[in-house]
Scaffold this motif. Structure first.
Motif, PDB file in Angstrom:
ATOM      1  N   ARG A 163       0.841  -1.194   0.000  1.00  0.00           N
ATOM      2  CA  ARG A 163       0.000   0.000   0.000  1.00  0.00           C
ATOM      3  C   ARG A 163       0.878   1.248   0.000  1.00  0.00           C
ATOM      4  NH1 ARG A 163      -5.218  -1.297   0.459  1.00  0.00           N
ATOM      5  NH2 ARG A 163      -5.733   0.928   0.491  1.00  0.00           N
ATOM      6  N   TYR A 164       0.581   2.161  -0.920  1.00  0.00           N
ATOM      7  CA  TYR A 164       1.311   3.412  -1.045  1.00  0.00           C
ATOM      8  C   TYR A 164       0.283   4.536  -1.190  1.00  0.00           C
ATOM      9  CZ  TYR A 164       5.142   0.221  -2.069  1.00  0.00           C
ATOM     10  OH  TYR A 164       6.064  -0.791  -2.010  1.00  0.00           O
ATOM     11  N   ASP A 165       0.221   5.418  -0.158  1.00  0.00           N
ATOM     12  CA  ASP A 165      -0.749   6.517  -0.163  1.00  0.00           C
ATOM     13  C   ASP A 165      -2.166   6.006  -0.388  1.00  0.00           C
ATOM     14  OD1 ASP A 165       1.286   8.365   0.219  1.00  0.00           O
ATOM     15  OD2 ASP A 165       1.633   8.589  -1.933  1.00  0.00           O
ATOM     16  N   ASP A 166      -2.530   4.990   0.388  1.00  0.00           N
ATOM     17  CA  ASP A 166      -3.898   4.437   0.368  1.00  0.00           C
ATOM     18  C   ASP A 166      -4.268   3.757  -0.947  1.00  0.00           C
ATOM     19  OD1 ASP A 166      -4.363   5.294   2.974  1.00  0.00           O
ATOM     20  OD2 ASP A 166      -5.037   7.278   2.307  1.00  0.00           O
ATOM     21  N   SER A 167      -3.294   3.395  -1.753  1.00  0.00           N
ATOM     22  CA  SER A 167      -3.578   2.630  -2.969  1.00  0.00           C
ATOM     23  C   SER A 167      -2.709   1.380  -2.993  1.00  0.00           C
ATOM     24  CB  SER A 167      -3.321   3.480  -4.220  1.00  0.00           C
ATOM     25  OG  SER A 167      -1.944   3.779  -4.345  1.00  0.00           O
ATOM     26  N   VAL A 168      -3.230   0.323  -3.567  1.00  0.00           N
ATOM     27  CA  VAL A 168      -2.506  -0.949  -3.648  1.00  0.00           C
ATOM     28  C   VAL A 168      -1.666  -0.971  -4.919  1.00  0.00           C
ATOM     29  CG1 VAL A 168      -2.722  -3.448  -3.807  1.00  0.00           C
ATOM     30  CG2 VAL A 168      -4.283  -2.165  -2.349  1.00  0.00           C
ATOM     31  N   CYS A 169      -0.394  -1.245  -4.776  1.00  0.00           N
ATOM     32  CA  CYS A 169       0.489  -1.323  -5.936  1.00  0.00           C
ATOM     33  C   CYS A 169       0.159  -2.568  -6.754  1.00  0.00           C
ATOM     34  CB  CYS A 169       1.949  -1.366  -5.484  1.00  0.00           C
ATOM     35  SG  CYS A 169       3.124  -1.580  -6.838  1.00  0.00           S
ATOM     36  N   HIS A 170      -0.016  -2.371  -8.031  1.00  0.00           N
ATOM     37  CA  HIS A 170      -0.212  -3.498  -8.938  1.00  0.00           C
ATOM     38  C   HIS A 170       0.467  -3.171 -10.268  1.00  0.00           C
ATOM     39  CE1 HIS A 170      -3.542  -0.746  -9.969  1.00  0.00           C
ATOM     40  NE2 HIS A 170      -3.437  -1.249 -11.185  1.00  0.00           N
ATOM     41  N   HIS A 171       0.561  -4.151 -11.127  1.00  0.00           N
ATOM     42  CA  HIS A 171       1.194  -3.962 -12.428  1.00  0.00           C
ATOM     43  C   HIS A 171       0.144  -4.002 -13.529  1.00  0.00           C
ATOM     44  CE1 HIS A 171       5.421  -5.410 -10.946  1.00  0.00           C
ATOM     45  NE2 HIS A 171       5.070  -4.230 -10.470  1.00  0.00           N
ATOM     46  N   ARG A 172       0.184  -3.004 -14.389  1.00  0.00           N
ATOM     47  CA  ARG A 172      -0.705  -2.957 -15.541  1.00  0.00           C
ATOM     48  C   ARG A 172      -0.027  -3.647 -16.727  1.00  0.00           C
ATOM     49  NH1 ARG A 172      -0.831   2.476 -14.063  1.00  0.00           N
ATOM     50  NH2 ARG A 172       0.286   2.996 -15.984  1.00  0.00           N
ATOM     51  N   LEU A 173      -0.738  -4.572 -17.337  1.00  0.00           N
ATOM     52  CA  LEU A 173      -0.206  -5.307 -18.491  1.00  0.00           C
ATOM     53  C   LEU A 173      -0.673  -4.589 -19.757  1.00  0.00           C
ATOM     54  CD1 LEU A 173      -0.988  -8.895 -17.192  1.00  0.00           C
ATOM     55  CD2 LEU A 173       1.039  -7.485 -16.793  1.00  0.00           C
ATOM     56  N   GLU A 174       0.248  -3.850 -20.379  1.00  0.00           N
ATOM     57  CA  GLU A 174      -0.113  -2.953 -21.479  1.00  0.00           C
ATOM     58  C   GLU A 174       0.474  -3.400 -22.815  1.00  0.00           C
ATOM     59  OE1 GLU A 174       1.075   0.968 -20.367  1.00  0.00           O
ATOM     60  OE2 GLU A 174      -0.348   1.121 -18.708  1.00  0.00           O
ATOM     61  N   ASN A 175      -0.171  -2.968 -23.881  1.00  0.00           N
ATOM     62  CA  ASN A 175       0.268  -3.199 -25.266  1.00  0.00           C
ATOM     63  C   ASN A 175       0.493  -4.684 -25.563  1.00  0.00           C
ATOM     64  OD1 ASN A 175       0.295  -0.417 -25.188  1.00  0.00           O
ATOM     65  ND2 ASN A 175       2.518  -0.223 -25.318  1.00  0.00           N
TER      66      ASN A 175
END
Length: 318
Positions: free
Chosen positions: A161-173
């Protein structure tokens, strides 16, 4: 996730035309078993990764014509079905990020044959239900800082958690879709999708390979996985090279300090001993030898203090 099977008699002419694009002869409705499935969605999954809407849009085209197998084993005997149509759907709901929750829906067909009777029965009975996909993506982007993990890693940890958000990875392109599989335990809770190793963006192929080799199983790799493994090997080789240089310098310093602190010991003997120690042990030995060397040869100031009393009595003597 397989949602439902379709009555053959209800298949439209357009659907049959799409199916017959992949056959050597035109099949009749009663010869095929058709079902719909959700390949993946825009929600954060159990691996703390997700496909944004734009990626699902691209995948909808890439997955048309791709074969269905079991447990991502790319063998011809495992081919069971084929996707003939796919499209992005907006459910009208929001995901956990407050963004539109989208799904990638696909339609697949298989032949009604004695070989497939049991599988068709298991699909209709809800036993064979979960699916996952194998695909390649160009970018794996950190949701916190925007770093592309296919180019360079960042300090943020998936699931943290970083600044009330959960770190995740976006799978792009997305650049390719390999196959889709019937699996037992998918990563995505709703869609039933797991990203496979390497260029597929999500797992550590080196760890997965080690498990396969330890189990004595066979190994089949896709082109994307091979490319990813080569990249990981090159990165690890560079790190190993830097580590070797650091250890070499550390051992040399231990031998040098031992010459001051314990001159009775032959440098060759100290070198042989240092060669058997890891970096932590070498650091401790360097610290101890440095203290001993400073005691044996205490540092003296470059400019001496002189005779303070004499200088005080004769302040103008040069």
């Amino acid at each position: 996730m397989i949602e439902k099977s379709l009555d053959s008699s209800s298949l439209s002419d357009v659907q049959m035309e799409k199916i017959n694009r992949f056959t050597r002869r035109a099949l009749e409705r009663e010869e095929v078993f058709v079902f719909s499935l959700i390949l993946c969605d825009s929600e954060i999954d159990r691996d703390f990764e997700r496909f944004p809407k734009e990626s699902l849009e691209v995948l909808s085209g890439l997955f048309v014509g791709k074969t269905g197998v079991f447990d991502h084993s790319p063998k011809a005997k495992n081919q069971s079905a084929r996707i003939f149509d796919a499209a992005l759907e907006d459910t009208g709901k929001l995901n956990s990020l407050g963004e539109p929750y989208c799904i990638l829906r696909a339609y697949a067909y298989m032949l009604r044959s004695p070989k497939n009777e049991e599988l068709i029965f298991e699909i209709d009975g809800g036993i064979k239900k979960e699916v996952s996909v194998g695909c390649a993506v160009e970018r794996i982007v950190c949701s916190v800082c925007g770093a592309d993990h296919k180019a360079t890693a960042c300090e943020h940890v998936k699931g943290g958690r970083y600044d009330d958000s959960v770190c995740h990875h976006r799978l792009e392109n997305p650049t390719d879709a390999y196959e889709w599989s019937f699996v037992a335990v998918p990563a995505q809770k709703e869609a039933g999708v797991t990203k496979r190793a390497g260029a597929l963006g999500g797992r550590a192929p080196v760890d997965d390979l080690c498990k396969l080799f330890e189990g004595g199983g066979g190994l089949n790799l896709t082109a994307g996985e091979i490319i990813s493994l080569k990249a990981q090997y090159s990165a690890l080789a560079e790190k190993a090279k830097a580590g070797d240089a650091y250890l070499s310098g550390l051992r040399g310093e231990v031998v040098r300090l031992a010459g001051f602190a314990i001159p009775e010991l032959a440098p060759t003997l100290v070198g042989q001993l240092a060669a058997k120690l890891d970096s932590c042990q070498l650091s401790e030995m360097r610290h101890a030898l440095r203290k001993a060397a400073n005691k044996a040869f205490p540092p003296s100031p470059q400019l001496g203090g002189g005779d303070i009393q004499r200088e005080a009595e004769n302040p103008f003597v040069i």
